[in-house]
Motif scaffolding. Structure first.
Motif, PDB file in Angstrom:
ATOM      1  N   PHE A   1    -118.672  21.824 -69.045  1.00 44.72           N
ATOM      2  CA  PHE A   1    -119.927  21.101 -69.308  1.00 44.72           C
ATOM      3  C   PHE A   1    -119.710  20.057 -70.392  1.00 44.72           C
ATOM      4  N   ASP A   2    -120.379  18.924 -70.212  1.00 46.56           N
ATOM      5  CA  ASP A   2    -120.274  17.869 -71.217  1.00 46.56           C
ATOM      6  C   ASP A   2    -121.291  18.080 -72.321  1.00 46.56           C
ATOM      7  N   ARG A   3    -122.491  18.493 -71.909  1.00 48.70           N
ATOM      8  CA  ARG A   3    -123.548  18.615 -72.905  1.00 48.70           C
ATOM      9  C   ARG A   3    -124.258  19.952 -72.754  1.00 48.70           C
ATOM     10  N   LEU A   4    -124.879  20.339 -73.852  1.00 48.25           N
ATOM     11  CA  LEU A   4    -125.614  21.607 -73.863  1.00 48.25           C
ATOM     12  C   LEU A   4    -127.005  21.372 -74.442  1.00 48.25           C
ATOM     13  N   THR A   5    -128.015  21.867 -73.723  1.00 48.10           N
ATOM     14  CA  THR A   5    -129.359  21.935 -74.302  1.00 48.10           C
ATOM     15  C   THR A   5    -129.667  23.412 -74.471  1.00 48.10           C
ATOM     16  N   LEU A   6    -129.852  23.819 -75.709  1.00 50.92           N
ATOM     17  CA  LEU A   6    -130.150  25.225 -75.996  1.00 50.92           C
ATOM     18  C   LEU A   6    -131.650  25.330 -76.258  1.00 50.92           C
ATOM     19  N   LEU A   7    -132.304  26.145 -75.446  1.00 50.50           N
ATOM     20  CA  LEU A   7    -133.754  26.294 -75.583  1.00 50.50           C
ATOM     21  C   LEU A   7    -134.100  27.692 -76.081  1.00 50.50           C
ATOM     22  N   ALA A   8    -135.196  27.791 -76.786  1.00 46.91           N
ATOM     23  CA  ALA A   8    -135.773  29.103 -77.125  1.00 46.91           C
ATOM     24  C   ALA A   8    -137.264  28.871 -77.300  1.00 46.91           C
ATOM     25  N   ALA A   9    -138.051  29.742 -76.729  1.00 51.18           N
ATOM     26  CA  ALA A   9    -139.511  29.618 -76.770  1.00 51.18           C
ATOM     27  C   ALA A   9    -139.969  28.201 -76.401  1.00 51.18           C
ATOM     28  N   GLY A  10    -139.288  27.594 -75.445  1.00 48.15           N
ATOM     29  CA  GLY A  10    -139.685  26.282 -74.941  1.00 48.15           C
ATOM     30  C   GLY A  10    -139.297  25.114 -75.833  1.00 48.15           C
ATOM     31  N   ARG A  11    -138.598  25.389 -76.951  1.00 41.18           N
ATOM     32  CA  ARG A  11    -138.229  24.306 -77.867  1.00 41.18           C
ATOM     33  C   ARG A  11    -136.714  24.099 -77.896  1.00 41.18           C
ATOM     34  N   VAL A  12    -136.320  22.910 -78.318  1.00 42.20           N
ATOM     35  CA  VAL A  12    -134.888  22.600 -78.360  1.00 42.20           C
ATOM     36  C   VAL A  12    -134.279  23.148 -79.651  1.00 42.20           C
ATOM     37  N   MET A  13    -133.222  23.934 -79.500  1.00 37.67           N
ATOM     38  CA  MET A  13    -132.514  24.479 -80.657  1.00 37.67           C
ATOM     39  C   MET A  13    -131.196  23.725 -80.875  1.00 37.67           C
ATOM     40  N   TYR A  14    -130.732  23.078 -79.834  1.00 38.26           N
ATOM     41  CA  TYR A  14    -129.518  22.246 -79.926  1.00 38.26           C
ATOM     42  C   TYR A  14    -129.491  21.377 -78.683  1.00 38.26           C
ATOM     43  N   ASN A  15    -129.064  20.140 -78.845  1.00 33.46           N
ATOM     44  CA  ASN A  15    -128.937  19.269 -77.679  1.00 33.46           C
ATOM     45  C   ASN A  15    -127.839  18.260 -77.961  1.00 33.46           C
ATOM     46  N   GLY A  16    -126.627  18.659 -77.654  1.00 28.82           N
ATOM     47  CA  GLY A  16    -125.512  17.773 -77.977  1.00 28.82           C
ATOM     48  C   GLY A  16    -124.295  18.131 -77.167  1.00 28.82           C
ATOM     49  N   PRO A  17    -123.135  17.697 -77.631  1.00 24.92           N
ATOM     50  CA  PRO A  17    -121.912  18.001 -76.883  1.00 24.92           C
ATOM     51  C   PRO A  17    -121.747  19.504 -76.708  1.00 24.92           C
ATOM     52  N   GLN A  37    -121.572  13.351 -65.713  1.00 27.44           N
ATOM     53  CA  GLN A  37    -121.698  14.373 -66.761  1.00 27.44           C
ATOM     54  C   GLN A  37    -122.427  15.610 -66.262  1.00 27.44           C
ATOM     55  N   LEU A  38    -122.092  16.729 -66.887  1.00 29.68           N
ATOM     56  CA  LEU A  38    -122.744  18.011 -66.579  1.00 29.68           C
ATOM     57  C   LEU A  38    -123.485  18.491 -67.815  1.00 29.68           C
ATOM     58  N   LEU A  39    -124.730  18.847 -67.629  1.00 28.94           N
ATOM     59  CA  LEU A  39    -125.517  19.397 -68.740  1.00 28.94           C
ATOM     60  C   LEU A  39    -125.763  20.876 -68.481  1.00 28.94           C
ATOM     61  N   ALA A  40    -125.455  21.717 -69.477  1.00 27.73           N
ATOM     62  CA  ALA A  40    -125.805  23.143 -69.372  1.00 27.73           C
ATOM     63  C   ALA A  40    -127.125  23.358 -70.098  1.00 27.73           C
ATOM     64  N   VAL A  41    -128.064  23.984 -69.402  1.00 25.63           N
ATOM     65  CA  VAL A  41    -129.323  24.346 -70.052  1.00 25.63           C
ATOM     66  C   VAL A  41    -129.273  25.846 -70.273  1.00 25.63           C
ATOM     67  N   MET A  42    -129.273  26.229 -71.528  1.00 24.07           N
ATOM     68  CA  MET A  42    -129.096  27.648 -71.835  1.00 24.07           C
ATOM     69  C   MET A  42    -130.192  28.134 -72.761  1.00 24.07           C
ATOM     70  N   GLY A  43    -130.286  29.437 -72.836  1.00 25.14           N
ATOM     71  CA  GLY A  43    -131.267  30.051 -73.723  1.00 25.14           C
ATOM     72  C   GLY A  43    -131.537  31.454 -73.243  1.00 25.14           C
ATOM     73  N   PRO A  44    -132.147  32.263 -74.097  1.00 23.98           N
ATOM     74  CA  PRO A  44    -132.434  33.641 -73.672  1.00 23.98           C
ATOM     75  C   PRO A  44    -133.475  33.665 -72.563  1.00 23.98           C
ATOM     76  N   SER A  45    -133.667  34.815 -71.985  1.00 27.18           N
ATOM     77  CA  SER A  45    -134.647  34.974 -70.919  1.00 27.18           C
ATOM     78  C   SER A  45    -136.038  34.543 -71.417  1.00 27.18           C
ATOM     79  N   GLY A  46    -136.721  33.757 -70.621  1.00 26.53           N
ATOM     80  CA  GLY A  46    -138.064  33.307 -71.002  1.00 26.53           C
ATOM     81  C   GLY A  46    -138.043  32.098 -71.925  1.00 26.53           C
ATOM     82  N   ALA A  47    -136.863  31.491 -72.111  1.00 24.91           N
ATOM     83  CA  ALA A  47    -136.764  30.350 -73.037  1.00 24.91           C
ATOM     84  C   ALA A  47    -137.423  29.091 -72.474  1.00 24.91           C
ATOM     85  N   GLY A  48    -137.587  29.054 -71.151  1.00 23.74           N
ATOM     86  CA  GLY A  48    -138.193  27.868 -70.537  1.00 23.74           C
ATOM     87  C   GLY A  48    -137.200  27.042 -69.730  1.00 23.74           C
ATOM     88  N   LYS A  49    -136.061  27.637 -69.392  1.00 27.06           N
ATOM     89  CA  LYS A  49    -135.012  26.877 -68.685  1.00 27.06           C
ATOM     90  C   LYS A  49    -135.490  26.450 -67.296  1.00 27.06           C
TER      91      LYS A  49
END
Ligand SMILES: Nc1ncnc2c1ncn2[C@@H]1O[C@H](COP(=O)(O)OP(=O)(O)OP(=O)(O)O)[C@@H](O)[C@H]1O
Length: 640
Positions: free
Chosen positions: A234-250, A59-71
């Motif tokens: 990508f199989d999964r996406l973790t969306l971060l903002a300000a170091g917190r999870v905003m979405y973590n799923g398919p 599986q492939l996980l994409a870690v995304m988020g705006p600049s400074g999100a904590g990726k």
């Protein structure tokens, strides 16, 4: 020994490779990587807070988020490059695993030797990372190149500023090939597509996906604004903002295995990020990439406060929405099947006690680099030749009259000081080499000890060749002390000075790995040593403050005095006579029998009798060893 998976579910090429070439150990069994409640704090500020997730082989996980999100921080915490404030990372349900032997990290920038071919680059990575007696290593390299679509450019050079090489996307894949050659269980990539056009980005991600599936690897990548085709890989996406999870799923419904989206009824499994955005009231506008929409709603940098809530309250709302919805989106296939106890969870890496073998491989690679790298080393050698020609033609046939003593000393000063000074030209090549070292060391291929040894083994013959070339060109033309022995002594003492200067320059570049800054500081240091070495101002006239420490740790002091002693001792310098009187510039041991000065008179007058030559050579060697050991310490401490 790792056991083999049935190969029926693998893409053809790799299964073919296994059958045809017999690569039995290279497909390890599947794994599951999970992390829970990861947090990272700096001075009480939460950089990362409560990040959890799970990923299975292939599986492939994409870690995304705006600049400074904590990726990047998330990747660092996951790879234990920084210490988490809290949280747990489990491999197949166990926290007991060696992270450096499990994970390969691919940095954002490609650090490769431009003069090597693709195959050579991957082959050196294989020799450095795999155990000594790995069978079928060439078949393994070929299989890896094929998996990453590099077989057609295998014999092309990576490329240098002078010689165009492979494309940016191909370079990325070469870097990835070097990282996966030891078959890591987890591949972590920081912005693998940054700087690539959309076609190349797609090529790179498709290769990674294929490799992950073929070799049962878990892949995690931070990524900025992928297009829909790339995102669908990508199989999964973790969306971060300000170091917190905003979405973590398919990530995308299209990337889900069929058994997931077909077998779960709608009330159990909701869908992907696109569906989730709709559910929480931020549907993607028509013809918009849902990824862009996801980033836009969590990007508070240009937040316009339109609903009268602050940006942090807005993020709190989205984070809470995720907590409410996560049970329906974060459905994870049952991976208990992977929790077998006979799995060997490590990369096929060789042991660290192999340092000398690694140093030899690195030395070979350095030699190839030296021989082919016209810009880095050819031009440098040309500079030594040019300097030799300059001295040979300007100080030509000096002779041995006393009015030429100063000219002679200036030859020695110039040789020691300026040949040493030219070592700053080695800084760019060192920085290129260092970038490769940082990448390879972070993946556990070898340590600073093997690197420093290899750098020393390779630089000694190169600098000796440069020095002897310089000596051959100018020594006889100037008319220095005749005979083979004095010639070789001159060359040896000069070489030791040059070697010390080179060691100093690369130590400075190891401390400050920024070209302009290292160049400026190394130049300053060389200028400083010139001032205190006793040529411009006699050592005895130096202010005591400088004399007692700087003069006596200055490699130029020893190299220069050794050369002066070796050259003038045994020669006789004719003094002028005016009106029948002998006018020697200083006291002569020969007058009145002969109107001349001996070499010993000159040495005495200069105050260079000092200790014996062997001691001075020993001091020079100690200075060189000190610089090299200091470099080892700096490289050991400074990880990036
Ligand atoms: N050691 C540290 N000291 C202080 N602040 C830090 C430290 N590490 C990270 N930060 C801060 O934490 C935040 C997240 O940084 P990080 O580099 O992980 O973000 P990112 O999502 O990778 O950003 P980008 O996409 O711009 O690279 C940033 O505001 C950064 O300045």
């Amino acid at each position: 020994m790792l056991h083999l998976l049935p190969t029926s579910n693998m893409p053809d090429s790799y299964a073919d490779d296994i059958e045809k070439n017999g690569i039995p150990f290279l497909i390890p069994p599947p794994i599951t990587l999970s992390w829970s409640d990861l947090a990272y704090r700096v001075k009480e500020k939460n950089i990362l807070d409560g990040v959890s997730g799970q990923l299975a082989s292939g599986q492939l996980l994409a870690v995304m988020g705006p600049s400074g999100a904590g990726k990047s921080t998330f990747l660092d915490v996951l790879c234990k490059r920084v210490k988490a404030a809290s949280g747990e990372i489990l491999l197949n349900g166990s926290p007991d695993f060696d992270i450096t032997r499990t994970v390969s990290f691919v940095e954002q920038h490609d650090a490769l030797f431009g003069v090597l071919t693709v195959r050579e680059t991957v082959s050196y990575a294989a020799r450095l990372s795999l155990p000594r007696n790995t069978p079928n290593i060439n078949a393994h390299i070929d299989a890896t190149l094929r998996s990453l679509g590099l077989q057609d450019v295998a014999n092309n050079r990576i490329g240098t500023p002078l010689q165009r090489g492979i494309s940016g996307g191909q370079k990325r894949r070469v870097t990835i090939a070097c990282s996966v050659i030891a078959r890591p269980r987890v591949l972590v990539l920081d912005e693998p597509t940054s700087g690539l056009d959309s076609g190349s980005a797609q090529e790179v991600m498709a290769s990674i996906k294929r490799l992950a599936q073929e070799t049962n690897m878990v892949c995690i990548a931070t990524i900025h604004q992928p297009n829909w085709e790339v995102f669908s890989l990508f199989d999964r996406l973790t969306l971060l903002a300000a170091g917190r999870v905003m979405y973590n799923g398919p990530a995308s419904i299209f990337s889900l295995p069929r058994h997931i989206h077909l077998s779960f009824p709608d009330h159990v499994f909701a869908g992907d990020i696109d569906q989730y955005l709709t559910d929480i009231g931020y549907p993607s506008p028509q013809h918009t990439n849902p990824v862009d929409q996801a980033i836009a709603i969590v990007n508070t940098e240009f937040y316009d406060n339109e609903n009268d809530i602050t940006s942090s309250a807005h993020l709190d709302n989205i984070a809470s929405a995720w907590i409410t919805h996560q049970s329906r989106y974060n459905i994870i296939p049952d991976n208990n099947q992977y929790h077998t106890s006979d799995i060997i969870l490590v990369k096929q890496v060789s042991e660290s006690r192999d340092a000398m073998r690694k140093a030899i491989i690195l030395t070979q690679r350095n030699f190839v680099n030296y021989v082919r790298n016209l810009l880095g080393f050819g031009i440098r050698m040309g500079m030594y030749v040019g300097m030799g020609l300059m001295l040979a033609t300007i100080w030509i046939h000096l002779g041995t009259s006393t009015d030429k003593i100063n000219d002679r000393l200036s030859v020695f000063f110039f040789s020691v000081a300026f040949l040493g000074f030219m070592s700053v030209a080695g800084i760019p090549a060192f920085l290129e080499e260092r970038a490769v070292f940082v990448r390879e060391r972070s993946n556990g291929l070898y340590g600073p000890g093997a690197y420093v040894l290899a750098n020393t083994f390779a630089v000694v013959p190169f600098l000796f060749a440069c020095t002897i070339l310089f000596s051959v060109i100018c020594y006889w033309a100037i008319g220095l002390h005749p005979g083979a022995k004095p010639f070789f002594r001159f060359t040896l003492y000069l070489f030791l000075g040059v070697m010390a200067a080179e060691s100093q320059s690369i130590l400075i570049a190891a401390i400050i790995p920024i070209f302009v800054a290292a160049l400026a500081l190394a130049s300053f240091m060389n200028g400083f040593w010139m001032c205190v070495q006793g040529y411009f101002i006699r050592a005895t006239s130096l202010p005591r403050f400088w004399y007692y420490w700087a003069h006596w740790i200055d490699f130029q002091t020893f190299s220069f005095q050794l050369i002066v002693r070796s050259d003038v001792k045994g020669l006789t310098f004719q003094c002028p006579t005016i009106d029948g009187s002998c006018l020697c510039p200083f006291t002569s041991s020969l007058v009145p029998t002969q109107c001349a000065l001996t070499g010993d008179d000159i040495v005495k007058n200069l105050g260079y009798e000092g200790a014996n030559d062997g001691l001075y050579v020993g001091v020079l060697i100690i200075i060189i060893v000190f610089y090299r050991m200091a470099m080892w310490v700096v490289l050991a401490i400074r990880k990036r």
